[in-house]
Write an enzyme that holds these catalytic residues in place. Structure first.
Site, mmCIF file in Angstrom:
data_model
loop_
_atom_site.group_PDB
_atom_site.id
_atom_site.type_symbol
_atom_site.label_atom_id
_atom_site.label_comp_id
_atom_site.label_asym_id
_atom_site.label_seq_id
_atom_site.Cartn_x
_atom_site.Cartn_y
_atom_site.Cartn_z
ATOM 1 N N ARG A 1 0.655 -1.406 0.072
ATOM 2 C CA ARG A 1 0.151 -0.529 -0.233
ATOM 3 C C ARG A 1 0.768 1.074 -0.416
ATOM 4 O O ARG A 1 0.598 2.214 -0.370
ATOM 5 C CB ARG A 1 -1.183 0.102 1.111
ATOM 6 C CG ARG A 1 -0.064 0.395 2.753
ATOM 7 C CD ARG A 1 -1.476 0.383 3.564
ATOM 8 N NE ARG A 1 -0.203 -0.539 5.150
ATOM 9 C CZ ARG A 1 -1.653 -0.494 5.558
ATOM 10 N NH1 ARG A 1 -2.252 0.574 6.173
ATOM 11 N NH2 ARG A 1 -0.807 0.082 7.105
ATOM 12 N N HIS B 1 -8.460 -3.721 2.036
ATOM 13 C CA HIS B 1 -9.489 -2.742 3.523
ATOM 14 C C HIS B 1 -9.553 -1.571 3.117
ATOM 15 O O HIS B 1 -9.993 -0.793 3.513
ATOM 16 C CB HIS B 1 -7.943 -2.546 4.095
ATOM 17 C CG HIS B 1 -8.075 -2.775 5.820
ATOM 18 N ND1 HIS B 1 -8.706 -1.522 6.140
ATOM 19 C CD2 HIS B 1 -7.185 -2.909 7.124
ATOM 20 C CE1 HIS B 1 -8.716 -0.992 7.410
ATOM 21 N NE2 HIS B 1 -8.270 -1.712 7.641
ATOM 22 N N GLU C 1 -13.788 -5.744 5.158
ATOM 23 C CA GLU C 1 -12.371 -6.352 4.356
ATOM 24 C C GLU C 1 -12.736 -7.591 3.518
ATOM 25 O O GLU C 1 -12.362 -8.631 4.601
ATOM 26 C CB GLU C 1 -11.257 -5.840 5.215
ATOM 27 C CG GLU C 1 -11.067 -4.602 6.513
ATOM 28 C CD GLU C 1 -10.780 -4.102 7.235
ATOM 29 O OE1 GLU C 1 -9.844 -5.263 7.423
ATOM 30 O OE2 GLU C 1 -10.487 -3.317 8.504
HETATM 31 O O1 TA6 Z 1 -8.223 -4.418 9.754
HETATM 32 C C1 TA6 Z 1 -8.438 -4.729 10.750
HETATM 33 C C2 TA6 Z 1 -7.385 -3.728 11.335
HETATM 34 O O2 TA6 Z 1 -5.969 -4.575 11.636
HETATM 35 C C3 TA6 Z 1 -7.582 -2.862 13.049
HETATM 36 O O3 TA6 Z 1 -7.111 -3.504 14.382
HETATM 37 C C4 TA6 Z 1 -6.491 -1.548 12.297
HETATM 38 O O4 TA6 Z 1 -5.581 -1.384 13.318
HETATM 39 C C5 TA6 Z 1 -6.824 -1.238 11.159
HETATM 40 O O5 TA6 Z 1 -6.503 -2.199 10.483
HETATM 41 C C6 TA6 Z 1 -5.981 0.033 10.154
HETATM 42 O O6 TA6 Z 1 -4.414 -0.387 10.760
HETATM 43 P P1 TA6 Z 1 -3.317 0.279 9.864
HETATM 44 O O7 TA6 Z 1 -2.358 -0.010 9.929
HETATM 45 O O8 TA6 Z 1 -4.202 1.326 8.142
HETATM 46 O O9 TA6 Z 1 -4.038 2.106 10.690
#
Ligand code: TA6
Length: 277
Positions: A81, A151, A251
């Site tokens: 990303r 995501h 997701e």
């Molecule tokens: O997908 C959920 C998650 O793992 C949450 O626990 C939170 O950490 C979110 O992703 C956002 O992660 P990021 O690395 O994009 O801030």
């Protein structure tokens, strides 16, 4: 119509418009950060940064070659990303369909993090629905293990107005309590929620007061549902204090038990189609 654009700081993205849809896609991370038909499907943080090497907060970040901390040797959600993809194909077969492909191949930086040769291609079909196909090919001489996710941050009217159907009866890991549970009925939100569902095979529906979005996947049997709620939202980068009210993440993934092992020259495609009714 496809236009390559740059923000004031030089951050490159693509603006795509056809007769039924419009989207913006950063070359960094092949990151779709807006997609709209009559409705705006995606949430984008008002305080998101568009800087090289920093993940955009919102839209559809690609978690690859690891979801979360599924590979502790890698950054949270992997490195794709924040890496620059190459636009390798654009096609406008009809006035209401635009096809784009973006590719990332291994490089010195990726090999320093994850010592494998690979090719990662995102194919985007932009019409009155949005279809994404993320194909990983193992170009190495040794097998590797892959976890990944789209995501996706969905724009909603308010977190207390929505519910999610399609995961009833599914087993999930409650990531907050680190305990295994079974989903009882629809998902509604009254606190921080972070759950990794397995055995997912049906279309998932995000039902809001004024719209219903559907999420259909191929090549995936896991799905993560997340909302940070008040406290975690206040600790997150590039998120305003009340941002948790205006998005939910659903997701489509190959995460945790749904990991993939790719042998040399083997490929796997994680595909998702979004529609808004
Ligand atoms: O997908 C959920 C998650 O793992 C949450 O626990 C939170 O950490 C979110 O992703 C956002 O992660 P990021 O690395 O994009 O801030």
């Amino acid at each position: 119509m496809i236009t390559q654009k740059k923000r004031a700081n030089g951050f490159e993205y693509i603006h795509v418009k056809n007769s039924v849809a419009e989207a913006e896609i950063a070359l960094q991370g092949a990151h779709i950060f807006s997609y709209k038909t009559e409705e705006n499907l995606l949430w984008l943080s008002e305080t998101s940064v568009f800087e090289s090497g920093k993940a955009i907060r919102g839209g559809i970040p690609l978690c690859w070659p690891a979801f979360g901390m599924n590979n502790p040797q890698l950054p949270q959600h992997g490195f794709a990303r924040t890496m620059p993809f190459e636009l390798i194909h654009v096609e406008e077969p009809t006035e209401d369909v635009t096809l784009l492909s973006l590719r990332l191949s291994d490089n010195e930086e990726s090999r320093s993090l994850w010592d494998y040769h690979f090719e990662l291609t995102l194919r985007i079909t932009l019409s009155n629905r949005l279809k994404l196909e993320l194909t990983t090919t193992n170009k190495d001489t040794k097998a590797f293990t892959l976890t990944q996710a789209f995501h996706t941050y969905f724009a909603i009217s308010d977190i207390q107005n929505i519910h999610i159907d399609g995961l009833e009866g599914k087993p999930y890991l409650d990531a907050l309590e680190q305990s295994q549970k079974i989903q009882q009925g629809s998902i509604t939100f009254h606190r921080e929620f972070d759950a990794v569902y397995q055995d997912v095979e049906k279309t998932i529906r995000l039902i809001d007061t004024n719209k219903t979005s559907t999420i259909s996947t191929q090549g995936s049997t896991s799905c993560v549902v997340w909302n940070p709620w008040i406290d975690k939202c206040s600790r997150m980068s590039a998120m305003q204090a009340d941002a948790y009210k205006k998005f939910v993440c659903i997701e489509s993934a190959n995460a945790y038990d749904d990991f993939k092992i790719l042998q040399p020259q083997e490929s796997h495609t994680l595909a998702v189609t979004f529609t808004t009714l």
